[in-house]
Design an enzyme around this catalytic site. Structure first.
Site, PDB file in Angstrom:
ATOM      1  N   HIS A 206     -66.172   5.862  21.685  1.00  0.00           N
ATOM      2  CA  HIS A 206     -65.260   6.915  21.207  1.00  0.00           C
ATOM      3  C   HIS A 206     -65.688   7.542  19.876  1.00  0.00           C
ATOM      4  O   HIS A 206     -65.121   8.542  19.464  1.00  0.00           O
ATOM      5  CB  HIS A 206     -63.841   6.374  21.046  1.00  0.00           C
ATOM      6  CG  HIS A 206     -63.670   5.517  19.815  1.00  0.00           C
ATOM      7  ND1 HIS A 206     -63.991   4.187  19.784  1.00  0.00           N
ATOM      8  CD2 HIS A 206     -63.240   5.822  18.567  1.00  0.00           C
ATOM      9  CE1 HIS A 206     -63.749   3.709  18.578  1.00  0.00           C
ATOM     10  NE2 HIS A 206     -63.298   4.672  17.812  1.00  0.00           N
TER      11      HIS A 206
HETATM   12  C1  UD1 Z   1     -59.677   7.810  15.169  1.00  0.00           C
HETATM   13  C2  UD1 Z   1     -60.363   7.436  13.847  1.00  0.00           C
HETATM   14  C3  UD1 Z   1     -61.485   6.442  14.132  1.00  0.00           C
HETATM   15  C4  UD1 Z   1     -60.993   5.248  14.930  1.00  0.00           C
HETATM   16  C5  UD1 Z   1     -60.273   5.723  16.190  1.00  0.00           C
HETATM   17  C6  UD1 Z   1     -59.657   4.552  16.879  1.00  0.00           C
HETATM   18  C7  UD1 Z   1     -60.398   9.206  12.150  1.00  0.00           C
HETATM   19  C8  UD1 Z   1     -61.240  10.198  11.446  1.00  0.00           C
HETATM   20  N1  UD1 Z   1     -60.957   8.590  13.217  1.00  0.00           N
HETATM   21  O1  UD1 Z   1     -60.640   8.497  15.945  1.00  0.00           O
HETATM   22  O2  UD1 Z   1     -61.997   5.961  12.902  1.00  0.00           O
HETATM   23  O3  UD1 Z   1     -62.094   4.458  15.291  1.00  0.00           O
HETATM   24  O4  UD1 Z   1     -59.228   6.638  15.817  1.00  0.00           O
HETATM   25  O5  UD1 Z   1     -59.426   4.804  18.233  1.00  0.00           O
HETATM   26  O6  UD1 Z   1     -59.282   8.971  11.745  1.00  0.00           O
HETATM   27  N2  UD1 Z   1     -56.069  11.993  21.416  1.00  0.00           N
HETATM   28  C9  UD1 Z   1     -55.231  12.074  22.494  1.00  0.00           C
HETATM   29  N3  UD1 Z   1     -54.284  11.106  22.621  1.00  0.00           N
HETATM   30  C10 UD1 Z   1     -54.127  10.103  21.717  1.00  0.00           C
HETATM   31  C11 UD1 Z   1     -55.010  10.036  20.637  1.00  0.00           C
HETATM   32  C12 UD1 Z   1     -55.982  10.998  20.498  1.00  0.00           C
HETATM   33  O7  UD1 Z   1     -55.315  12.975  23.322  1.00  0.00           O
HETATM   34  O8  UD1 Z   1     -53.221   9.268  21.873  1.00  0.00           O
HETATM   35  C13 UD1 Z   1     -57.066  13.057  21.235  1.00  0.00           C
HETATM   36  C14 UD1 Z   1     -56.704  13.897  19.998  1.00  0.00           C
HETATM   37  O9  UD1 Z   1     -55.842  14.923  20.321  1.00  0.00           O
HETATM   38  C15 UD1 Z   1     -58.035  14.388  19.534  1.00  0.00           C
HETATM   39  C16 UD1 Z   1     -58.987  13.270  19.958  1.00  0.00           C
HETATM   40  O10 UD1 Z   1     -58.321  12.483  20.924  1.00  0.00           O
HETATM   41  O11 UD1 Z   1     -58.402  15.553  20.174  1.00  0.00           O
HETATM   42  C17 UD1 Z   1     -59.433  12.444  18.780  1.00  0.00           C
HETATM   43  O12 UD1 Z   1     -58.302  11.832  18.146  1.00  0.00           O
HETATM   44  P1  UD1 Z   1     -58.333  11.498  16.557  1.00  0.00           P
HETATM   45  O13 UD1 Z   1     -57.170  10.659  16.239  1.00  0.00           O
HETATM   46  O14 UD1 Z   1     -58.503  12.751  15.792  1.00  0.00           O
HETATM   47  O15 UD1 Z   1     -59.657  10.696  16.372  1.00  0.00           O
HETATM   48  P2  UD1 Z   1     -60.212   9.419  17.147  1.00  0.00           P
HETATM   49  O16 UD1 Z   1     -61.472   9.798  17.816  1.00  0.00           O
HETATM   50  O17 UD1 Z   1     -59.149   8.809  17.969  1.00  0.00           O
HETATM   51  N1  UDP Z   2     -58.361  -1.687  22.386  1.00  0.00           N
HETATM   52  C1  UDP Z   2     -57.272  -1.767  23.234  1.00  0.00           C
HETATM   53  N2  UDP Z   2     -57.313  -1.070  24.419  1.00  0.00           N
HETATM   54  C2  UDP Z   2     -58.383  -0.322  24.784  1.00  0.00           C
HETATM   55  C3  UDP Z   2     -59.490  -0.250  23.893  1.00  0.00           C
HETATM   56  C4  UDP Z   2     -59.439  -0.933  22.703  1.00  0.00           C
HETATM   57  O1  UDP Z   2     -56.297  -2.456  22.936  1.00  0.00           O
HETATM   58  O2  UDP Z   2     -58.338   0.292  25.863  1.00  0.00           O
HETATM   59  C5  UDP Z   2     -58.307  -2.424  21.121  1.00  0.00           C
HETATM   60  C6  UDP Z   2     -59.475  -3.337  20.855  1.00  0.00           C
HETATM   61  O3  UDP Z   2     -59.277  -4.583  21.462  1.00  0.00           O
HETATM   62  C7  UDP Z   2     -59.493  -3.414  19.340  1.00  0.00           C
HETATM   63  C8  UDP Z   2     -59.000  -2.046  18.935  1.00  0.00           C
HETATM   64  O4  UDP Z   2     -58.363  -1.486  20.062  1.00  0.00           O
HETATM   65  O5  UDP Z   2     -58.567  -4.371  18.859  1.00  0.00           O
HETATM   66  C9  UDP Z   2     -60.149  -1.204  18.518  1.00  0.00           C
HETATM   67  O6  UDP Z   2     -59.761   0.108  18.415  1.00  0.00           O
HETATM   68  P1  UDP Z   2     -60.773   1.317  18.570  1.00  0.00           P
HETATM   69  O7  UDP Z   2     -61.973   0.898  19.300  1.00  0.00           O
HETATM   70  O8  UDP Z   2     -59.983   2.445  19.100  1.00  0.00           O
HETATM   71  O9  UDP Z   2     -61.084   1.671  17.038  1.00  0.00           O
HETATM   72  P2  UDP Z   2     -62.080   1.086  15.941  1.00  0.00           P
HETATM   73  O10 UDP Z   2     -61.902  -0.372  15.839  1.00  0.00           O
HETATM   74  O11 UDP Z   2     -63.462   1.494  16.322  1.00  0.00           O
HETATM   75  O12 UDP Z   2     -61.667   1.826  14.707  1.00  0.00           O
END
Ligand code: UD1
Ligand code: UDP
Length: 368
Positions: A206
């Site tokens: 991601h």
């Molecule tokens: C964010 C964090 C990243 C973390 C990740 C965990 C920042 C800069 N990045 O990245 O460090 O590792 O979360 O998962 O804060 N979206 C949906 N539904 C949701 C969530 C997100 O559709 O429930 C879409 C958003 O609309 C957006 C994209 O996914 O278009 C990215 O979401 P965003 O929260 O901006 O960043 P992540 O890639 O999730």
């Molecule tokens: N995780 C989860 N469901 C999923 C994918 C990840 O519960 O489908 C959990 C995972 O076990 C870990 C956390 O989400 O505890 C990690 O989050 P993510 O990979 O989104 O973010 P990061 O740690 O890279 O910031």
């Protein structure tokens, strides 16, 4: 003592679950939980509150999506209002997301002390949005709770006052211990998705650095497709990656990859424990692979969890075209270990006790 906790993204719900559960044991602490809304799908947010028993947020700011500036700026505006209304003794922020930075900025401008959980991590790559969020949050925090010894060293080398640095160990290790057993007892995910113990690879992708460039994303998925023709490959698909793949017209109907929707934490732990190998770019999943003794390959050029690479539990895949051959050598590799790289599983307790101590010391000196 009043603590205002700011969370917004999936890994923050998991980290906050252990600390909020600990806070509940202290009668004189009130916790106000603010969800920024950064993650908002049911399986990216609500599922964690329900199954991990996290108190329902007192506020949900509903700020998800958008560019970094828009997202962080809107959070800052709303968080300032909430902090002014609640006048907490502490603002607690977790990790390195835009919700973390917005919370830290809002609190610091209002002179509310900030405690940063998971402080001091560095990738030394300032192109990562998370790196900017971490550095800035650490700069304005009053207490920096570190998960690893390397994090302590990073902060000291940046000139952070050593009295502000408190090694706590990793709250994610607390979570792994607490919920790991529950996953064994309760999760039916393998039956639900038709996979068998130790017969599949679990993969998550991601990160912005892997999904924002179509070239990079294409080469990752070309290699994953190759692997999926020889192994079962399960991917709980992050919404960011789903969007990016759809933009590339990825053929979901034809692929051998077993895509599933994102799952709750209990099911995720079960998927991790029973995987023959994990491939990921997630920070949290790299460590969980280690906690649950599963070999791990990381789709990044660097990691904040260097100790895992240094000790051979994890390998960075700098050349994506080498992924398939590394999968062959790492598949079901035995991973016995007894060392605790991430503390003693009592990080949340140390954090709460430290906050209480700091608060009482400061109250005494203020009344002197
Ligand atoms: C964010 C964090 C990243 C973390 C990740 C965990 C920042 C800069 N990045 O990245 O460090 O590792 O979360 O998962 O804060 N979206 C949906 N539904 C949701 C969530 C997100 O559709 O429930 C879409 C958003 O609309 C957006 C994209 O996914 O278009 C990215 O979401 P965003 O929260 O901006 O960043 P992540 O890639 O999730
Ligand atoms: N995780 C989860 N469901 C999923 C994918 C990840 O519960 O489908 C959990 C995972 O076990 C870990 C956390 O989400 O505890 C990690 O989050 P993510 O990979 O989104 O973010 P990061 O740690 O890279 O910031």
């Amino acid at each position: 003592m009043k603590i205002l906790t700011i969370i917004g993204a999936r890994p923050q719900f998991i980290k906050a679950a252990t600390v909020s559960r600990t806070i509940k044991n202290y009668r004189d602490i009130t916790e106000i939980i603010v969800h920024t809304g950064q993650h908002f799908d049911t399986n990216m947010s609500d599922v964690f509150f329900e199954e991990m028993n996290i108190p329902k947020p007192d506020y949900n700011l509903g700020i998800g999506g958008g560019t970094h500036g828009l997202q962080t700026g809107q959070m800052l505006i709303k968080l300032e209002e909430v902090i002014l209304e609640q006048a907490p003794d502490w603002v607690l922020v977790y990790g390195d997301t835009n919700s973390t930075l917005a919370g830290a900025l809002a609190a610091s401008k209002l002179h509310i002390p900030i405690a940063h959980i998971e402080a001091g991590l560095r990738s030394f790559n300032k192109k990562m949005p998370e790196e900017i969020n971490r550095i800035l949050t650490d700069q304005v925090s009053e207490i920096l709770f570190t998960p690893t010894e390397i994090a302590d060293k990073n902060l000291l080398s940046e000139g952070v006052n050593k009295h502000k640095i408190k090694y706590s160990g990793d709250v994610m290790y607390d979570a792994a211990l607490f919920y790991g057993k529950m996953a064994d007892d309760k999760s039916t995910i393998l039956e639900d998705i038709g996979e068998r113990e130790k017969e599949y690879i679990l993969c998550t992708v991601h990160r912005a650095e892997n999904t924002d460039s179509s070239e990079r994303l294409k080469s990752i998925f070309k290699n994953l497709e190759k692997i999926a023709s020889d192994y079962r490959l399960v991917i709980p698909l992050h919404p960011r990656t789903e969007k990016a793949l759809k933009e590339l017209n990825f053929d979901f109907a034809k692929t051998d990859i077993h895509f599933i929707d994102p799952v709750g934490y209990i099911d995720m732990v079960k998927l991790e424990k029973q995987a023959g190998l994990i491939i990921t770019d997630s920070g949290g999943v790299q460590k969980e692979a280690y906690f649950h003794k599963v070999p791990c390959l990381t789709l990044r050029n660097e990691t904040e969890w260097l100790e895992l690479v240094d000790k051979g539990y994890n390998a960075l895949i700098k050349n994506i075209d080498k992924l398939a051959s590394l999968v062959q050598s790492q598949w079901r590799r035995p991973m016995e270990h007894t060392e605790n790289l991430y503390g003693d599983g009592e990080a949340a307790l140390k954090i709460v006790e430290t906050l209480i101590r700091f608060h009482s010391e400061n109250s005494v000196s203020a009344s002197d």
